[in-house]
Design an enzyme around this catalytic site. Structure first.
Site, PDB file in Angstrom:
ATOM      1  N   GLU A   1      28.195 -46.568-115.710  1.00 26.10           N
ATOM      2  CA  GLU A   1      29.526 -46.739-116.293  1.00 26.10           C
ATOM      3  C   GLU A   1      30.579 -45.865-115.614  1.00 26.10           C
ATOM      4  OE1 GLU A   1      26.773 -46.431-118.057  1.00 26.10           O
ATOM      5  OE2 GLU A   1      26.688 -48.072-119.524  1.00 26.10           O
TER       6      GLU A   1
ATOM      7  N   PHE B   1      21.273 -46.309-133.587  1.00 24.46           N
ATOM      8  CA  PHE B   1      20.863 -46.377-132.184  1.00 24.46           C
ATOM      9  C   PHE B   1      22.088 -46.579-131.289  1.00 24.46           C
ATOM     10  CE2 PHE B   1      19.472 -48.993-128.512  1.00 24.46           C
ATOM     11  CZ  PHE B   1      18.778 -47.993-127.853  1.00 24.46           C
ATOM     12  N   GLN B   2      22.192 -45.801-130.269  1.00 27.75           N
ATOM     13  CA  GLN B   2      23.313 -45.823-129.315  1.00 27.75           C
ATOM     14  C   GLN B   2      24.661 -45.629-130.012  1.00 27.75           C
ATOM     15  OE1 GLN B   2      22.799 -49.209-126.587  1.00 27.75           O
ATOM     16  NE2 GLN B   2      21.682 -47.832-125.245  1.00 27.75           N
TER      17      GLN B   2
ATOM     18  N   LYS C   1      30.476 -53.829-133.332  1.00 29.56           N
ATOM     19  CA  LYS C   1      29.892 -55.129-133.019  1.00 29.56           C
ATOM     20  C   LYS C   1      30.220 -56.170-134.082  1.00 29.56           C
ATOM     21  CE  LYS C   1      25.632 -57.043-131.159  1.00 29.56           C
ATOM     22  NZ  LYS C   1      24.201 -56.809-130.865  1.00 29.56           N
TER      23      LYS C   1
ATOM     24  N   MET D   1      33.344 -27.117 -99.490  1.00 25.19           N
ATOM     25  CA  MET D   1      34.400 -26.327-100.129  1.00 25.19           C
ATOM     26  C   MET D   1      33.796 -25.218-100.989  1.00 25.19           C
ATOM     27  SD  MET D   1      37.603 -26.042 -99.957  1.00 25.19           S
ATOM     28  CE  MET D   1      38.707 -27.443 -99.716  1.00 25.19           C
TER      29      MET D   1
END
Lengths: 180, 591
Positions: B58, B120-121, B170, B486
């Site tokens: 993502e 869940f999630q 959802k 760096m």
């Protein structure tokens, strides 16, 4: 001062801190208070006092009153950062207007008997605090006033058997006929 | 009931999301499916107006959307699932917030009745993303969804642009409600960014500019965000006034690098002439930049003798780091237009010949000097060769973060805005590769190059797979020095040369890695082979990983050491051990 080994330019600012009371008019929607508080914690600003309540139910408007401290540059930042939040309508620096009235309400529970009890009642009267609950060995006083007055009252109650205090935090409004 | 079923505006929440994307002119989105966004993916499957690019992580979707947005000026759109999908978006959202990039992220959420249940999630997406978005929304009622989506696009793209997130449970995606096309009342009445500059302030600014003896224009990403008109007006202002101009990392390309008034980038790794001009100027016009700490150096020694004019659309940028004399709140294009109008009517070009002579002396110090070698490729040389090879081509450059990024900013000349995509504010290693994916999606026929470092590029390497899947011929030009350059540079300068964990002991074979992904791998180690290899890379019409082996210990100069001012730059020829030790003495005391 020597710079520490850092990629950042660390600099101390020496401007004195000021205390300001800000009135913030917001859309009353979920998360709006979290946004305001998150701004303060995320950017390291101070909150001395915070009150919030819906003030115009039909328009879904809430008013948040924040007492904060910081250098003049930080205070200006706080106001701009608040003002640019999407649900914020208006930010007014009540301290800067020099025309604001600030009040706080406290409920003060004092436990004691005999002379202490009489003295507490006498002081309460002098501070125009009301008795809102009483037993034979306790009082709950309700006192309204500015922060200093309430602090003073609480200090006086301490030796007389102060049990606990609940304070609302500061609410502020401008003097005169105009709204904010 | 029967009437409603024929109403074309009656649809599910999932359908509304796709419909809103279409109504806002979105043609490409970047995303990754998961349980809580399946209804939306089902809608995407059944239409062809919005193309969905499947990323591999993502974070890649977010940076790709950023690259898309920065290279087009349109909002980038990402679609992710709940929980880990949303938390993986935190970096790109923060990146977009820091660099003011319009990004619309739609995230799935667990069904409304499960919110708060540790389902869940599940995660508190709006809570987590509140500080890293310009605004975010959790939509609990399908009938609010259209309004929120339209407002999201409006907020992302107006005022100071930024990322927004709409979290859609959802059950709201499944529920049917009424959609409406975008309308004005969708937006909070409390949100009204100021566009037009105050006329009095504009007059003050013009009078300062007209009286300047040692002026400088310092422009930033805000000019590019404002759009093509701001760029045009900025160039006109430079022409009309004859003033020197420098720019931040984010602002490169607004004024052409080949322009005669160009001083190069300013700041920590900016040119000597840009920083000295800033330090010694008497009037500074800051347009769409924010006096970031990489720009100012030591704040109390920043341009001590100048009157400062600051144009910014965000009032909170004013007086945040540096006190300015004439702040002007509003849109760059609008204000530059007004300034030009007043200037042309009432002022004449100030005589600043002696100032230009002074600048020419600073320029003569040649602060970007480096010593070429016949044995080993210098990273600066590699970028110059890349620049030469791409001249006249329709080129877009993205970068990762580190030395290569600074060298790219120093040695690659940008003639136009929207051609340079880099993570400025947040400094996100791993930005460049997915950003290149996004840029290439927006500009399928252009040459898109990610100038990368070997460490950064491995942070989001998986998006090579995306590039191969969608036949996006991005070129990943890796300046491979086997170090986090760096980090190592700062360790050398400030931490007693103790190179703690800045060396990659086990790098992949980038050529084989490219082949494993189904891309093309090229490697070059000798300066003599460099140009040929670059030509080959450009000619290949497939994704390329270009492993450019460069001098391992080269450091990035000039630089403003920490705690120093603009006029205390460390120049390359001074960067021997002794001078470096002295410049950083303050720091070393506390090492």
């Amino acid at each position: 001062m020597n710079q520490p080994a850092s990629a950042y330019f660390i600099e101390e600012r020496h401007d004195p801190n000021e205390t300001h009371t800000l009135a913030v008019l917001v859309q009353n929607e979920p998360g709006v208070l979290a946004r305001v508080i998150g701004l303060f914690s995320g950017r390291g600003y101070n909150i001395e006092s915070l009150t919030v309540s819906e003030t115009e139910a039909q328009k879904h408007l809430s008013r948040i009153t924040i007492v904060t401290t910081g250098t003049p540059m930080v205070i200006a930042q706080i106001k701009h950062q608040l003002d640019r939040m999407i649900p914020v309508y208006q930010v007014v620096d009540m301290t800067q207007t020099k025309r604001s009235i600030e009040r706080e309400l406290a409920m003060v529970k004092v436990r004691g008997q005999g002379e202490h009890r009489v003295e507490a009642l006498r002081l309460a009267d002098a501070f125009r605090a009301r008795v809102i609950d009483a037993t034979t060995e306790s009082f709950v006083f309700e006192i309204t006033g500015n922060t200093d007055k309430i602090n003073q009252f609480i200090d006086l109650m301490r030796p007389l058997g102060l049990v606990e205090v609940s304070r609302t935090g500061v609410a502020a409004i401008g003097r005169g006929p105009e709204g904010m | 009931m029967s009437d409603k079923s024929h109403d074309p505006n009656q649809m599910t929440g999932a359908a509304m999301i796709v419909r809103a994307l279409i109504d806002h002119g979105v043609t490409d989105i970047f995303g990754y499916p998961g349980g809580a966004v399946l209804p939306i993916y089902d809608e995407i499957f059944q239409q062809s107006e919005v193309q969905h690019i499947l990323v591999r992580h993502e974070q890649g979707a977010g940076h790709a959307a950023e690259g898309y947005a920065r290279s087009t000026g349109k909002p980038g759109v990402a679609l992710v699932t709940s929980g880990p999908g949303a938390t993986n978006m935190v970096t790109p959202l923060t990146d977009a917030l820091m660099d003011s990039i319009p990004l619309v992220c739609i995230s799935g959420q667990v069904p409304t009745h499960l919110i708060g249940n540790d389902a869940f999630q599940e995660c508190d997406t709006v809570g987590i993303t509140r500080p890293c978005t310009k605004h975010n929304w959790l939509v609990r009622d399908v009938n609010d969804l259209a309004k929120v989506l339209h407002e999201a696009f409006y907020v992302a793209t107006t005022g100071r642009p930024g990322p927004v997130l709409v979290d859609v449970p959802k059950d709201v995606q499944f529920a049917t409600g009424t959609y409406h096309p975008p309308r004005k009342s969708d937006v909070h009445r409390s949100y009204a960014p100021r566009v037009k500059g105050d006329a009095t302030q504009i007059r003050k600014a013009v009078s300062l500019l007209a009286g300047a003896k040692r002026p400088v224009i310092y422009s930033g990403g805000g000019v590019i965000n404002s759009g093509p008109e701001a760029t045009k007006l900025l160039r006109e202002l430079v022409e009309v006034t004859g003033f020197p101009i420098t720019s931040t990392l984010m602002g490169l390309g607004a004024y052409p690098a080949s322009g005669k008034n160009w001083l190069g980038m300013l700041g920590m790794h900016g040119t000597y002439e840009a920083n000295m001009t800033m330090h010694d100027c008497d009037v500074m016009l800051c347009v769409g930049a924010r006096f970031d700490d990489r720009i100012t150096g030591r704040v109390d020694a920043f341009s001590p003798g100048s009157k400062k004019i600051h144009i910014d659309i965000d009032p909170s940028s004013i007086n945040k780091n540096i006190r300015v004399d004439v702040p002007i709140i509003g849109d760059c294009a609008n204000i530059l237009g007004d300034i030009l109008q007043v200037f042309k009517a009432e002022a004449k070009k100030p005589d600043i010949k002696s100032w230009w002579q002074q600048i020419a002396q600073w320029r003569a110090r040649n602060s970007l000097y480096y010593k070429k070698s016949n044995d080993v490729i210098l990273p600066q040389h590699a970028i110059q060769s890349l620049f030469q090879a791409t001249r006249g081509k329709d080129t877009y450059i993205t970068t990762e973060v580190g030395q290569h990024q600074m060298w790219a900013a120093q040695f690659f000349g940008f003639e136009e805005p929207h051609r340079w995509m880099t993570s400025g504010g947040l400094g996100t290693m791993g930005y460049g590769l997915p950003a290149a994916v996004g840029v290439q999606v927006a500009h399928p026929n252009s040459l898109v190059i990610d100038i990368a470092g070997d460490a950064s590029v491995q942070m989001t390497m998986q998006e090579m797979s995306t590039a191969v899947q969608y036949e996006l011929p991005i070129k990943i030009f890796i300046l491979n020095n086997q170090y986090m350059g760096m980090v190592r540079q700062w360790q050398q300068l400030l931490h007693g040369n103790r190179l703690s964990h800045s060396y990659s002991e086990a790098l992949p074979d980038f050529v084989k890695l490219a082949e494993a992904y189904g891309a093309v791998g090229l490697q070059v180690t000798k300066p003599a082979d460099l140009d040929g290899a670059i030509t080959e890379m450009i000619a290949v019409k497939r994704p390329v990983l270009f492993d450019c082996r460069v001098a391992a210990l080269e450091n990035c100069f000039p630089m403003i050491p920490s705690g120093k001012a603009h006029n205390e730059m460390l120049l390359p020829e001074q960067a021997n051990d002794e001078a470096t030790a002295k410049a950083f003495a303050g720091g070393k005391a506390l090492v």
